[in-house]
Design a protein around this motif. Structure first.
Motif, PDB file in Angstrom:
ATOM      1  N   VAL A   7       0.322  -1.341   0.340  1.00  0.00           N
ATOM      2  CA  VAL A   7      -0.245   0.268   0.116  1.00  0.00           C
ATOM      3  C   VAL A   7       1.143   1.138   0.319  1.00  0.00           C
ATOM      4  N   ASP A   8       2.190   1.426   0.741  1.00  0.00           N
ATOM      5  CA  ASP A   8       2.975   2.449   0.875  1.00  0.00           C
ATOM      6  C   ASP A   8       3.990   2.063  -0.335  1.00  0.00           C
ATOM      7  N   THR A   9       4.867   3.138  -0.481  1.00  0.00           N
ATOM      8  CA  THR A   9       5.905   2.911  -1.658  1.00  0.00           C
ATOM      9  C   THR A   9       7.183   2.586  -0.652  1.00  0.00           C
ATOM     10  N   SER A  10       7.442   1.997  -0.269  1.00  0.00           N
ATOM     11  CA  SER A  10       8.370   1.580   0.687  1.00  0.00           C
ATOM     12  C   SER A  10       8.739   0.209  -0.618  1.00  0.00           C
ATOM     13  N   PRO A  11       9.791   0.063  -0.984  1.00  0.00           N
ATOM     14  CA  PRO A  11      10.854  -1.351  -1.743  1.00  0.00           C
ATOM     15  C   PRO A  11      10.006  -2.276  -0.522  1.00  0.00           C
ATOM     16  N   VAL A  12      10.174  -3.309  -1.269  1.00  0.00           N
ATOM     17  CA  VAL A  12      10.127  -4.954  -0.214  1.00  0.00           C
ATOM     18  C   VAL A  12      11.418  -5.681  -0.772  1.00  0.00           C
ATOM     19  N   VAL A  13      11.700  -6.209  -0.192  1.00  0.00           N
ATOM     20  CA  VAL A  13      12.643  -7.284  -0.100  1.00  0.00           C
ATOM     21  C   VAL A  13      12.015  -8.247  -0.141  1.00  0.00           C
ATOM     22  N   ALA A  14      12.975  -9.193  -1.385  1.00  0.00           N
ATOM     23  CA  ALA A  14      12.259 -11.039  -1.159  1.00  0.00           C
ATOM     24  C   ALA A  14      12.843 -11.771  -0.589  1.00  0.00           C
ATOM     25  N   GLU A  15      12.376 -12.517   0.240  1.00  0.00           N
ATOM     26  CA  GLU A  15      13.567 -13.247   1.264  1.00  0.00           C
ATOM     27  C   GLU A  15      13.421 -14.705   0.439  1.00  0.00           C
ATOM     28  N   GLY A  16      13.940 -15.487   0.212  1.00  0.00           N
ATOM     29  CA  GLY A  16      14.408 -16.518  -0.305  1.00  0.00           C
ATOM     30  C   GLY A  16      14.936 -16.485  -1.541  1.00  0.00           C
ATOM     31  N   ALA A  17      15.939 -15.246  -1.885  1.00  0.00           N
ATOM     32  CA  ALA A  17      16.927 -15.161  -2.938  1.00  0.00           C
ATOM     33  C   ALA A  17      17.869 -16.102  -2.755  1.00  0.00           C
ATOM     34  N   ASP A  18      18.819 -16.757  -1.953  1.00  0.00           N
ATOM     35  CA  ASP A  18      19.722 -16.888  -1.872  1.00  0.00           C
ATOM     36  C   ASP A  18      19.538 -18.500  -2.102  1.00  0.00           C
ATOM     37  N   SER A  19      18.469 -19.331  -1.508  1.00  0.00           N
ATOM     38  CA  SER A  19      17.896 -20.447  -2.329  1.00  0.00           C
ATOM     39  C   SER A  19      17.160 -20.253  -4.598  1.00  0.00           C
ATOM     40  N   HIS A  20      16.565 -19.590  -4.553  1.00  0.00           N
ATOM     41  CA  HIS A  20      17.122 -19.413  -5.748  1.00  0.00           C
ATOM     42  C   HIS A  20      18.050 -19.595  -6.870  1.00  0.00           C
ATOM     43  N   ALA A  21      19.069 -18.151  -6.060  1.00  0.00           N
ATOM     44  CA  ALA A  21      20.161 -18.978  -6.692  1.00  0.00           C
ATOM     45  C   ALA A  21      20.976 -19.365  -7.181  1.00  0.00           C
TER      46      ALA A  21
END
Length: 494
Positions: free
Chosen positions: A65-79
């Motif tokens: 709802v606000d404009t703050s960015p979202v830090v996606a979790e699980g990036a290490d597992s995807h890499a």
């Protein structure tokens, strides 16, 4: 004035409702389940469409709802999943010998895999996990008829009664009419009906509510003269006239309260619980949860959101092999339809998230503190903010539900009329005022029951400019009796 014919050139604009535009409007006002059913039909009709088998987006890929960015979790597992390097030997050495490892499973391994199926489905549920089919009311009663009646004449009467009973357990036909139809005596029908009234559930085959409750009380050995008098005057109980009931039944206030409590524990419709279909589960279209920074995170429900792709490779192969203009025209029309469907689904998703985000932003106080902080809101307010027409916002909010930390609500729930404040103060939501009226009545003193005028006075002291007829309308909508009925009910201690 000349009457000779002439040619004029005029330029005008008009809106043409093409089939594609009607389809987009229909998708916009449909719920996710309805859209899924529509997409399934398109998948069968259009050979260029196929399901998107890729994994749905992660839990942190929603729309904030606000404009703050979202830090996606699980990036290490995807890499790690897309990496070309081999995993470390922490999970076990690669040159290990597994010949001498004992297999606890043992047994015969089929060509399709141990314990599996030919289609490699890993559903290992046994037959004991399957629920038995629920018996209907007539099946349940028919089994008791076969046990209770051995005389063929009585079984025939019981079968006729069983055919005439309604789903709630009532029998509206008189014994004389049933006896005349079967060619038997009325006393025989009354005898069979009396025995069937003790079937499980107790209280079936009765003509009215008083008889149904009397049979259940007799089964519990609680049908005394005072209770029978109470059953004969259920209209007084409905009016909450406890003083008159005490006079009719010849009991004091404490005994009357116990008798009324015992009546409330009985089942007024004993047959309704058998054939009643289970209530359908309410599947939300939008999911809402709190973000780590205190804001709100919204996303469409991935469990019901259809995901399709256009198979352009298949279209290219078919176009190369097309033999005539008809086949090429068919492929072009199917490709255009598939592209339009994907565009409509994407636009629908973005529109729903945009409108839901604006609703959440405006009703932030409701989600944080409760219904008392629900603000008045109309379609025009949201339409102006998201730069859409009011009809579009109305279609978006129709048949759409949002799952919030405070429960699941329809999007239209947040649109409430405004009640002006006193002395030009801030307006109040009608739903919040209804909630305040209920809270006042629940907290009122039994010795000083609040009238509608007293409620109006209190609300005006709190800054709500409301009329007495509006308070009466809200009170009736909440199914709260009038002050006279409440005073009569609270005059006798329960």
């Amino acid at each position: 004035m000349s009457l000779a014919p002439r040619l004029d050139l005029r330029q005008s604009q008009s809106l043409v409702m093409t089939p594609q535009l009607r389809q987009a409007i229909k998708l916009l006002q449909s719920s996710n389940l309805e859209v899924t059913a529509f997409v399934e039909e398109e998948l069968e009709r259009n050979p260029l469409l196929e399901r998107d088998e890729r994994a749905p987006p992660g839990p942190d890929s929603g729309h904030r709802v606000d404009t703050s960015p979202v830090v996606a979790e699980g990036a290490d597992s995807h890499a790690a999943a897309v990496s070309d390097t081999l995993p470390s030997e922490a999970a076990g050495p690669l040159d290990a010998e597994w010949d001498n490892v004992y297999d606890a499973g043992g047994g015969y391994e089929s060509p399709y895999g141990r314990g599996g199926r030919a289609d490699f489905d890993e559903n290992l549920a046994g037959i004991d996990d399957l629920a038995a089919a629920a018996r209907s009311l007539r099946e349940h009663l028919g089994e008791q008829v076969r046990i209770a009646f051995h005389n063929p004449r009585e079984r025939l009467i019981a079968a006729q009664l069983l055919a005439l009973v309604d789903p709630a357990g009532r029998l509206a036909v008189e014994d004389g009419q049933i006896a005349a139809a079967l060619g038997c005596k009325e006393a025989e029908v009354a005898n069979v009906r009396g025995r069937m009234q003790r079937f499980d559930p107790v209280g079936m085959f009765c003509r009215n509510l008083a008889e149904c409750l009397a049979v259940q009380l007799a089964e519990r050995n609680r049908l005394d003269p005072a209770m029978q008098a109470l059953l004969d005057h259920l209209d007084l109980m409905a009016r909450r006239d406890r003083v008159a009931l005490m006079s009719v039944c010849g009991v004091d206030a404490e005994d009357l309260a116990e008798m009324m409590a015992e009546l409330r524990r009985l089942d007024p419709k004993p047959g309704a619980s058998f054939d009643a279909a289970p209530a359908p589960a309410l599947v939300p279209d939008v999911l809402m949860r709190r973000a780590p920074d205190g804001g709100w995170l919204l996303e469409l429900n991935p469990e019901t959101l259809p995901r399709v792709l256009v198979n352009r490779g298949f279209h290219a192969r078919c176009q190369v092999g097309a033999r005539n203009k008809e086949e090429k025209a068919f492929l072009a029309e199917r490709l255009q339809s598939a592209n339009w469907l994907l565009k409509s689904l994407e636009q629908r998703a973005n529109t729903i998230l945009k409108v839901a985000s604006e609703i959440v932003r405006r009703q932030d106080g409701f989600f944080r503190h409760g219904v008392e902080y629900l603000r008045p809101l109309i379609l025009r307010d949201v339409a102006e903010e998201v730069q859409m027409h009011e009809s579009t916002v109305s279609r978006v909010t129709a048949n759409k539900y949002i799952a919030t930390p405070r429960g699941t609500f329809e999007l239209k729930y947040f649109f409430t009329t405004a009640i002006a404040g006193t002395m030009g103060g801030e307006s109040h939501s009608a739903e919040a005022v209804r909630h305040r009226i209920r809270a006042m009545i629940e907290a009122e003193d039994p010795e000083a029951v609040l009238s509608d005028d007293a409620i109006v006075e209190r609300l005006r002291q709190e800054g709500v400019d409301i009329a007495r007829r509006t308070v009466a309308k809200y009170r009736e909508a909440l199914r709260i009796p009038s002050s006279v009925q409440r005073k009569r009910e609270k005059a006798v201690p329960a």
